[in-house]
Every structure is written in C-alpha cells, then in structure tokens.
Design an enzyme around this catalytic site. Sequence first.
Site, mmCIF file in Angstrom:
data_model
loop_
_atom_site.group_PDB
_atom_site.id
_atom_site.type_symbol
_atom_site.label_atom_id
_atom_site.label_comp_id
_atom_site.label_asym_id
_atom_site.label_seq_id
_atom_site.Cartn_x
_atom_site.Cartn_y
_atom_site.Cartn_z
ATOM 1 N N CYS A 194 73.537 65.164 43.352
ATOM 2 C CA CYS A 194 73.148 66.166 44.102
ATOM 3 C C CYS A 194 73.491 66.257 45.609
ATOM 4 O O CYS A 194 73.228 65.595 46.519
ATOM 5 C CB CYS A 194 71.517 66.201 44.123
ATOM 6 S SG CYS A 194 70.814 67.166 45.275
ATOM 7 N N CYS B 93 71.294 66.663 48.426
ATOM 8 C CA CYS B 93 70.472 65.391 48.881
ATOM 9 C C CYS B 93 71.393 64.284 49.365
ATOM 10 O O CYS B 93 70.926 63.749 50.444
ATOM 11 C CB CYS B 93 70.255 64.842 47.440
ATOM 12 S SG CYS B 93 69.170 65.740 46.426
#
Length: 147
Positions: free
Chosen positions: A70, A73
């Site tokens: 991600c 993230c």
Amino acid sequence: MAFTYVVCTQCLAVNRVQLEKGEKASPRCGRCSTVFTIHDGVQELNPDGFQQLIEKSPLPVVVDFWAPWCGPCRAFAPTYVKTAKKLAGKIVLAKLNTQNFPEISTRLSIRGIPTLAVFHRKKELGRKSGAMDQSMLESWLSTYIKS
Ligand SMILES: [Zn+2]
C-alpha cells in the site's frame, strides 16, 4: 525520558520501555528477557500481541493497519513515527501488517488501508481511514489523551 509500552512477542507481557534518543536501544522483556524490536518507538504487532496490548496497556493504543503493497501506507509511515516520538508517554503508537495478519482486520471490518484505530482496555474508541498529515493526526489523537 520518553517511554512507551510494548508487548513481548514471546511471553506477551506488556512492558514499559524508555525510548532513548539517537541510540540503538534494545530493551528487553522484564519477564523473559526477550529483546524487543521497536522501530523509532513504533512496535509491529502480531495478533496475540495486539490483543494483549489493547487489553493491558495503561495508555490508549493507536494501531496503524497497513500493508507493504500500500503506497499511501508507506508514505504515511514517517509521519506516524514522528508522531509516536512526540506523543511518547501519552499514547502508544503501534502497527499491524494486514498482509501478514488479515484476520484482525477482517474481524474489525477494516476495509481500506491505512486505517488507524484507537483502543483502550479492549474497547475501540475511534477509527479513521486514510493517511493524515502530522497536525491532523496529533489533533485527532489529542482527543484520546488524558491531560
Ligand atoms: Zn517476555
């Protein structure tokens, strides 16, 4: 001295540890002497550790549900670390890798990542999805910090 709480990966004891600035501190578990791996004040939790920490930590615990694939993230990680250092001793910042441990995010119905959730004494107090900048993150977390 700034401190935080970490959970031992071996015996699951919740330990209070000092965060030493600029040094490679390797605190050990007070019960079984296992060396803790804490990255800049942020511990990576496994499911057992997650349960223990949100149940036993004297301070509220924020968990960053993230995954290595991600991008947002990963981009958010430095902000999270900075905030962990700044709020040490007031609230515990930890992470949980949802790629390695999908069961917790399934149980909590976490759909998108990053998602941050705040827990204290087993209860979820609040949740926010999406990356935040540091001032947004601090002001959101300040609502869970007892002055
Ligand atoms: Zn231990």
